[in-house]
Write a protein that holds these residues in place. Structure first.
Motif, short mmCIF file in Angstrom:
data_model
loop_
_atom_site.label_atom_id
_atom_site.label_comp_id
_atom_site.label_asym_id
_atom_site.label_seq_id
_atom_site.Cartn_x
_atom_site.Cartn_y
_atom_site.Cartn_z
N HIS A 181 -16.21 -1.03 -5.12
CA HIS A 181 -15.24 -1.31 -4.09
C HIS A 181 -16.10 -1.67 -2.55
O HIS A 181 -15.44 -2.50 -1.62
CB HIS A 181 -14.48 -0.16 -3.83
N PRO B 280 0.63 -1.21 0.02
CA PRO B 280 0.16 0.00 -0.04
C PRO B 280 0.96 1.05 -0.10
O PRO B 280 1.82 1.27 0.82
CB PRO B 280 -0.93 -0.34 1.46
N LEU C 58 -7.90 -8.07 6.51
CA LEU C 58 -8.69 -7.64 5.07
C LEU C 58 -8.25 -8.78 4.03
O LEU C 58 -7.20 -8.93 3.73
CB LEU C 58 -8.44 -6.20 4.41
N SER D 96 -3.92 -10.29 3.07
CA SER D 96 -4.28 -9.75 1.80
C SER D 96 -3.05 -9.73 0.87
O SER D 96 -3.25 -10.22 -0.29
CB SER D 96 -5.03 -8.33 1.87
N ALA E 111 -2.54 1.96 6.42
CA ALA E 111 -3.26 1.85 7.79
C ALA E 111 -1.96 2.57 8.97
O ALA E 111 -1.45 1.99 9.79
CB ALA E 111 -3.29 0.35 8.09
N TRP F 189 -10.68 -3.28 12.50
CA TRP F 189 -10.65 -4.64 11.51
C TRP F 189 -9.32 -5.19 12.09
O TRP F 189 -8.37 -4.48 12.24
CB TRP F 189 -10.72 -3.77 10.04
N ASP G 291 -5.42 -5.12 -0.87
CA ASP G 291 -6.65 -4.42 -1.39
C ASP G 291 -7.04 -3.54 0.01
O ASP G 291 -8.18 -3.46 0.59
CB ASP G 291 -8.06 -5.23 -1.50
N HIS G 292 -5.98 -2.85 0.48
CA HIS G 292 -6.21 -2.08 1.70
C HIS G 292 -5.01 -0.82 1.63
O HIS G 292 -4.12 -0.95 0.80
CB HIS G 292 -6.08 -2.74 2.96
N PHE H 153 -13.38 -7.51 4.99
CA PHE H 153 -12.87 -6.76 6.25
C PHE H 153 -13.42 -7.96 7.17
O PHE H 153 -14.62 -8.30 7.49
CB PHE H 153 -13.44 -5.52 6.53
N LYS I 261 -15.12 -4.92 -0.17
CA LYS I 261 -14.57 -4.59 1.28
C LYS I 261 -15.45 -4.86 2.37
O LYS I 261 -15.00 -5.41 3.45
CB LYS I 261 -14.14 -3.01 1.26
#
Length: 344
Positions: A273, A124, A293, A327, A314, A290, A310-311, A281, A277
């Motif tokens: 999305h 990410p 994911l 993920s 964070a 959470w 797909d996150h 999650f 999601k």
């Protein structure tokens, strides 16, 4: 290459990317030792070592240069794109973090374009940090298209049998209708069909989601679905595609989950999305946080294979050692599948 070799970028070094990359490498080490695949980790070596220490893991990667990666390279390699050890504070968007994230992606793309890796799997990034560093892209998809010279790429999200591609992504809602053209719909359906074939899906039944509520309700809520989408789907059927629609957006994903379709073409970012999601999650009911994911982001239409977590970065939990690698491992496995399919 004798086994799939996947390049993994750690994403923004201030986020959870280094942690999930270190965890994934550790989890996959037995498979790598057995010869199932090999990994090339790309990021800041300093941040990687910090993540390994934080998580109490053994550093299973061998540091190499991109030029040292060849046909016989096996195991887990690490390419350091932060030789100056830039100061990147945990949990913050900075130009330094954006620079490292960009350099990692650029390195991975060059390795893939040169045939040294069969696919890339990206961690990410912070779009803000990327722009702070002078790289003005709205996301990975646009950046990768530029680096590879590709145009008209397509975002596909995968969570189990939930496969959702997108006609538009990072654009304002007011701009979506004019971008929903016969050419774009045809491009997305074609690439989605190719992706399903690569994944071994035989039926390849694709639903095209409606843009407007109730597919326009006979024109009461707009004519885009009637005047543009319907005739385009008819033409695609004539070409042999197993495609239906426009299917109202409030039911099409339920039908996908029920396996009435193998994929859905969504018209805009949030339409596609949100359902993926919501299912992906895992939330701790006691704390409201959470925990993990599940889901993968795939870019179709590139000359290389690219998958991603797909996150996001964070930032709020970075450095705490609690981020899940689920993920990322799913993204690596999907990259392996696509790489093998492309290799033939």
């Amino acid at each position: 290459m004798s086994r799939p070799r996947i390049a993994i970028t750690s994403g923004d070094p201030a986020g959870i990317g280094p942690e999930i990359m270190a965890r994934a490498a550790s989890v996959l080490a037995p498979r790598i030792a057995a010869g199932d695949l090999s990994l090339v980790l790309i990021g800041s070596a300093a941040k990687h070592r910090a993540a390994v220490a934080l998580l109490g893991l053994d550093d299973v990667a061998v540091t190499v240069t991109p030029d040292a990666i060849g046909p016989d390279t096996a195991g887990i390699s690490f390419v350091d794109v932060d030789p100056d050890r830039l100061h990147v504070p945990v949990g913050q968007s900075t130009a330094e973090g954006g620079r490292i994230a960009y350099d990692a992606i650029d390195t991975a793309v060059r390795l893939a374009m040169d045939g040294k890796v069969g696919a890339i799997c990206t961690g990410p990034i912070s779009k803000e940090a990327l722009n702070f560093a002078g790289h003005h892209y709205s996301g990975h998809t646009e950046l990768l298209a530029d680096l590879t010279g590709a145009r008209d790429s397509v975002m596909l999200l995968v969570h189990g049998n939930m496969r959702v591609s997108h006609v538009t992504t990072h654009v304002a809602l007011q701009d979506v209708p004019r971008r929903v053209t016969p050419e774009r719909i045809g491009r997305v359906v074609t690439l989605t069909d190719e992706a399903l074939r690569a994944l071994g899906v035989e039926r390849r039944k694709i639903a095209v989601a409606a843009l407007n509520p109730h597919a326009g309700e006979g024109g009461l809520f707009g004519r885009q679905d009637i005047d543009v989408t319907e005739p385009t789907i008819g033409a695609l059927r004539d070409q042999g595609f197993n495609v239906e629609g426009p299917v109202p957006g409030d039911t099409v994903f339920v039908k996908l989950r029920a396996k009435q379709f193998d994929a859905v073409v969504a018209m805009y970012h949030d339409q596609g999305h949100i359902p993926v999601k919501l299912l992906g999650f895992s939330v701790d009911e006691a704390t409201g946080r959470w925990e993990a994911l599940s889901g993968v982001n795939v870019t179709l239409g590139l000359p290389i294979v690219r998958t991603s977590v797909d996150h996001g970065t964070a930032f709020d939990i970075a450095g705490k050692g609690i981020a899940s690698e689920t993920s990322l491992i799913e993204a690596i496995d999907l990259a392996v599948a696509f790489a093998r399919a492309r290799k033939g």
